[in-house]
Design a protein around this motif. Structure first.
Motif, PDB file in Angstrom:
ATOM      1  N   ASP A 222       5.172  12.867 -10.818  1.00 16.79           N
ATOM      2  CA  ASP A 222       6.446  12.151 -10.817  1.00 16.79           C
ATOM      3  C   ASP A 222       6.187  10.674 -10.526  1.00 16.79           C
ATOM      4  OD1 ASP A 222       9.668  12.932 -10.168  1.00 16.79           O
ATOM      5  OD2 ASP A 222       8.929  11.008  -9.418  1.00 16.79           O
ATOM      6  N   ILE A 223       6.768   9.812 -11.323  1.00 17.11           N
ATOM      7  CA  ILE A 223       6.519   8.381 -11.149  1.00 17.11           C
ATOM      8  C   ILE A 223       6.907   7.913  -9.741  1.00 17.11           C
ATOM      9  CG2 ILE A 223       8.743   7.801 -12.224  1.00 17.11           C
ATOM     10  CD1 ILE A 223       5.536   5.641 -12.369  1.00 17.11           C
ATOM     11  N   ALA A 224       7.979   8.449  -9.207  1.00 20.67           N
ATOM     12  CA  ALA A 224       8.428   8.001  -7.884  1.00 20.67           C
ATOM     13  C   ALA A 224       7.450   8.431  -6.792  1.00 20.67           C
ATOM     14  CB  ALA A 224       9.821   8.550  -7.582  1.00 20.67           C
ATOM     15  N   GLU A 225       6.868   9.616  -6.945  1.00 15.72           N
ATOM     16  CA  GLU A 225       5.882  10.072  -5.963  1.00 15.72           C
ATOM     17  C   GLU A 225       4.608   9.234  -6.068  1.00 15.72           C
ATOM     18  OE1 GLU A 225       6.612  12.412  -3.670  1.00 15.72           O
ATOM     19  OE2 GLU A 225       8.620  12.525  -4.540  1.00 15.72           O
ATOM     20  N   PHE A 226       4.230   8.925  -7.305  1.00 13.28           N
ATOM     21  CA  PHE A 226       3.030   8.099  -7.492  1.00 13.28           C
ATOM     22  C   PHE A 226       3.223   6.714  -6.890  1.00 13.28           C
ATOM     23  CE2 PHE A 226       0.753   4.815  -9.810  1.00 13.28           C
ATOM     24  CZ  PHE A 226      -0.551   5.240  -9.617  1.00 13.28           C
ATOM     25  N   THR A 227       4.338   6.079  -7.221  1.00 11.42           N
ATOM     26  CA  THR A 227       4.536   4.713  -6.714  1.00 11.42           C
ATOM     27  C   THR A 227       4.674   4.716  -5.194  1.00 11.42           C
ATOM     28  OG1 THR A 227       6.925   4.815  -7.111  1.00 11.42           O
ATOM     29  CG2 THR A 227       5.569   3.871  -8.859  1.00 11.42           C
ATOM     30  N   ALA A 228       5.234   5.768  -4.635  1.00 13.73           N
ATOM     31  CA  ALA A 228       5.305   5.854  -3.173  1.00 13.73           C
ATOM     32  C   ALA A 228       3.905   5.911  -2.573  1.00 13.73           C
ATOM     33  CB  ALA A 228       6.124   7.079  -2.749  1.00 13.73           C
ATOM     34  N   GLY A 229       3.007   6.607  -3.258  1.00 10.60           N
ATOM     35  CA  GLY A 229       1.626   6.671  -2.787  1.00 10.60           C
ATOM     36  C   GLY A 229       0.937   5.316  -2.828  1.00 10.60           C
ATOM     37  N   VAL A 230       1.211   4.549  -3.877  1.00  8.02           N
ATOM     38  CA  VAL A 230       0.627   3.208  -3.957  1.00  8.02           C
ATOM     39  C   VAL A 230       1.220   2.313  -2.869  1.00  8.02           C
ATOM     40  CG1 VAL A 230       0.278   1.173  -5.415  1.00  8.02           C
ATOM     41  CG2 VAL A 230       0.202   3.465  -6.432  1.00  8.02           C
ATOM     42  N   GLU A 231       2.505   2.445  -2.655  1.00  9.12           N
ATOM     43  CA  GLU A 231       3.133   1.641  -1.588  1.00  9.12           C
ATOM     44  C   GLU A 231       2.527   1.991  -0.221  1.00  9.12           C
ATOM     45  OE1 GLU A 231       4.910  -0.877  -1.937  1.00  9.12           O
ATOM     46  OE2 GLU A 231       5.938  -0.711  -3.875  1.00  9.12           O
ATOM     47  N   HIS A 232       2.187   3.252  -0.046  1.00  9.83           N
ATOM     48  CA  HIS A 232       1.529   3.661   1.205  1.00  9.83           C
ATOM     49  C   HIS A 232       0.189   2.936   1.349  1.00  9.83           C
ATOM     50  CE1 HIS A 232       0.333   6.324   4.500  1.00  9.83           C
ATOM     51  NE2 HIS A 232      -0.808   6.521   3.877  1.00  9.83           N
ATOM     52  N   ALA A 233      -0.590   2.903   0.276  1.00  5.78           N
ATOM     53  CA  ALA A 233      -1.881   2.196   0.319  1.00  5.78           C
ATOM     54  C   ALA A 233      -1.679   0.713   0.601  1.00  5.78           C
ATOM     55  CB  ALA A 233      -2.629   2.397  -0.996  1.00  5.78           C
ATOM     56  N   LYS A 234      -0.662   0.124  -0.025  1.00  9.51           N
ATOM     57  CA  LYS A 234      -0.381  -1.294   0.185  1.00  9.51           C
ATOM     58  C   LYS A 234       0.056  -1.569   1.616  1.00  9.51           C
ATOM     59  CE  LYS A 234       2.221  -3.437  -2.777  1.00  9.51           C
ATOM     60  NZ  LYS A 234       3.384  -3.665  -3.670  1.00  9.51           N
ATOM     61  N   SER A 235       0.717  -0.600   2.236  1.00 11.12           N
ATOM     62  CA  SER A 235       1.364  -0.844   3.528  1.00 11.12           C
ATOM     63  C   SER A 235       0.365  -1.181   4.630  1.00 11.12           C
ATOM     64  CB  SER A 235       2.182   0.389   3.943  1.00 11.12           C
ATOM     65  OG  SER A 235       1.325   1.475   4.271  1.00 11.12           O
ATOM     66  N   PHE A 236      -0.891  -0.766   4.469  1.00  9.65           N
ATOM     67  CA  PHE A 236      -1.890  -1.071   5.501  1.00  9.65           C
ATOM     68  C   PHE A 236      -2.295  -2.550   5.476  1.00  9.65           C
ATOM     69  CE2 PHE A 236      -2.603   3.483   4.629  1.00  9.65           C
ATOM     70  CZ  PHE A 236      -2.419   3.975   5.911  1.00  9.65           C
ATOM     71  N   GLY A 237      -2.293  -3.119   4.288  1.00  9.97           N
ATOM     72  CA  GLY A 237      -2.709  -4.512   4.163  1.00  9.97           C
ATOM     73  C   GLY A 237      -4.212  -4.705   4.146  1.00  9.97           C
ATOM     74  N   ASP A 238      -4.957  -3.710   4.608  1.00 12.83           N
ATOM     75  CA  ASP A 238      -6.418  -3.866   4.668  1.00 12.83           C
ATOM     76  C   ASP A 238      -7.136  -2.957   3.678  1.00 12.83           C
ATOM     77  OD1 ASP A 238      -6.039  -1.398   5.843  1.00 12.83           O
ATOM     78  OD2 ASP A 238      -6.824  -1.978   7.821  1.00 12.83           O
ATOM     79  N   VAL A 239      -6.405  -2.462   2.691  1.00 12.55           N
ATOM     80  CA  VAL A 239      -7.011  -1.674   1.614  1.00 12.55           C
ATOM     81  C   VAL A 239      -7.007  -2.540   0.347  1.00 12.55           C
ATOM     82  CG1 VAL A 239      -6.839   0.396   0.188  1.00 12.55           C
ATOM     83  CG2 VAL A 239      -6.231   0.495   2.622  1.00 12.55           C
ATOM     84  N   TRP A 240      -8.177  -2.739  -0.205  1.00 13.13           N
ATOM     85  CA  TRP A 240      -8.308  -3.539  -1.428  1.00 13.13           C
ATOM     86  C   TRP A 240      -7.951  -2.652  -2.611  1.00 13.13           C
ATOM     87  CZ3 TRP A 240     -13.622  -5.366  -3.762  1.00 13.13           C
ATOM     88  CH2 TRP A 240     -13.386  -6.192  -4.881  1.00 13.13           C
TER      89      TRP A 240
END
Ligand SMILES: [Zn+2]
Length: 332
Positions: free
Chosen positions: A232-250
């Motif tokens: 599901d696109i919404a589940e995928f984008t939520a996962g990317v937002e989770h990765a972004k949320s740390f700020g220290d993941v390239w």
């Protein structure tokens, strides 16, 4: 690809521009890690070390295979995430391959990579080269990475003489300076309808380990061409937002993270020459290496120069060295 590739921005130089919604990207094309305010080291000119993952804690690359219609349909949501991604195209899928979205993706800094012309179970040189030619001719790019159709073992030997990186399909994490085969790098393929929590767990694990993970999604629920294990696109984008949320993941394309990973390992194998208090590293880049790439290094002190130019200290804790220069000098 973007960056990597020559023209297209994806890579190096160019890339910076596009996509990154949130990340600040400097002249090197690398995003800036968190922090700042780090004083320039004033000790002895010694202990040069390369920062893992450009100074981030870990790295993640999102990849999409097979040129599926649902990737095209949901490109706006993917682009809105503000991170560079990699699309491995099957160039004989004429309707999808000719969609204008891919020209836009190159302009936005994403990487287009080779998934061959026909996606055969058993790879041939002609089919790999055909896909490469189609990408070059249509987009004016140089292709630096590919992905093995079906993860088949026939592809890594073909990639070795043609590309910087080939992405396989076996799950695993990649560590800085490790012995992962660059022509069959690991990849996480989520199950059908994987929820965000499944993606999040992968990100959490690789961040804790301080390693690099590539993720492969074939398409999104609702597509018309039967993508393998759609999510599901919404589940995928939520996962990317989770990765972004740390700020220290390239979060970046395969060519961008892969070039850093391969260059770091190359550099770690260089024995520098010493003359008095001056130390000089000289290197040759791996084959099929994109232009305009950098490594981030730190030292206890001293002055770093390349081609007679003194390198500037970045207060996030590093100097950026231009890999195209082929040498680096450290002196008092
Ligand atoms: Zn495929």
């Amino acid at each position: 690809m973007n960056n990597g590739t020559g023209t297209a921005g994806a890579s190096g130089t160019a890339g910076a521009t596009g996509t990154g919604g949130t990340a600040v990207i400097g002249a090197s094309g690398l995003p800036t890690p968190p922090g700042g305010g780090v004083a320039q080291p004033a000790g002895a000119p010694a202990n040069l070390t390369v920062l893992n993952w450009a100074g981030f804690k870990a790295a993640v690359s999102y990849t999409f295979d097979d040129t599926n219609s649902s990737q095209i349909q949901h490109y706006p949501e993917l682009q809105a995430l503000g991170v560079r991604m990699t699309f491995y195209l099957i160039t004989s899928k004429a309707t999808e391959f000719n969609n204008p979205v891919w020209v836009q993706a190159v302009q936005d800094g994403h990487e287009l990579g080779n998934h061959t012309r026909s996606h055969a179970q058993i790879g041939t040189a002609a089919d790999v080269d055909g896909g490469d030619m189609d990408l070059r001719q249509k987009f004016g790019i140089t292709v630096f990475t590919m992905a093995s159709p079906y993860g088949d073992a026939s592809y890594p030997p073909l990639a070795t003489s043609r590309y910087l990186i080939n992405r396989g399909v076996n799950n695993g994490q990649i560590a800085a300076n490790d012995n992962t085969d660059p022509f069959n790098i690991y990849c996480y393929v989520p199950p059908t309808a994987a929820p965000a929590a499944t993606f999040n767990a992968e990100i959490d694990a690789v961040r804790t380990a301080g390693r690099w993970k590539t993720v492969l999604v074939h398409g999104f629920t609702g597509g018309t061409d039967s993508a393998y294990q759609p999510v599901d696109i919404a589940e995928f984008t939520a996962g990317v937002e989770h990765a972004k949320s740390f700020g220290d993941v390239w979060i970046d394309s395969v060519v961008n993270v892969g070039a850093y990973w391969r260059a770091q390992k190359m550099f770690s194998g260089v024995t520098p020459a010493t003359s008095g208090s001056t130390t000089t590293w000289t290197w040759t880049l791996p084959a099929h290496f994109p232009p305009g790439k950098y490594l981030r290094v730190k030292v206890d002190g001293g002055t770093l120069t390349q081609a007679g130019q003194t390198l500037a200290w970045n207060d996030h804790g590093y100097y950026e060295i231009a890999l195209d220069a082929g040498s680096l000098t450290l002196a008092p």
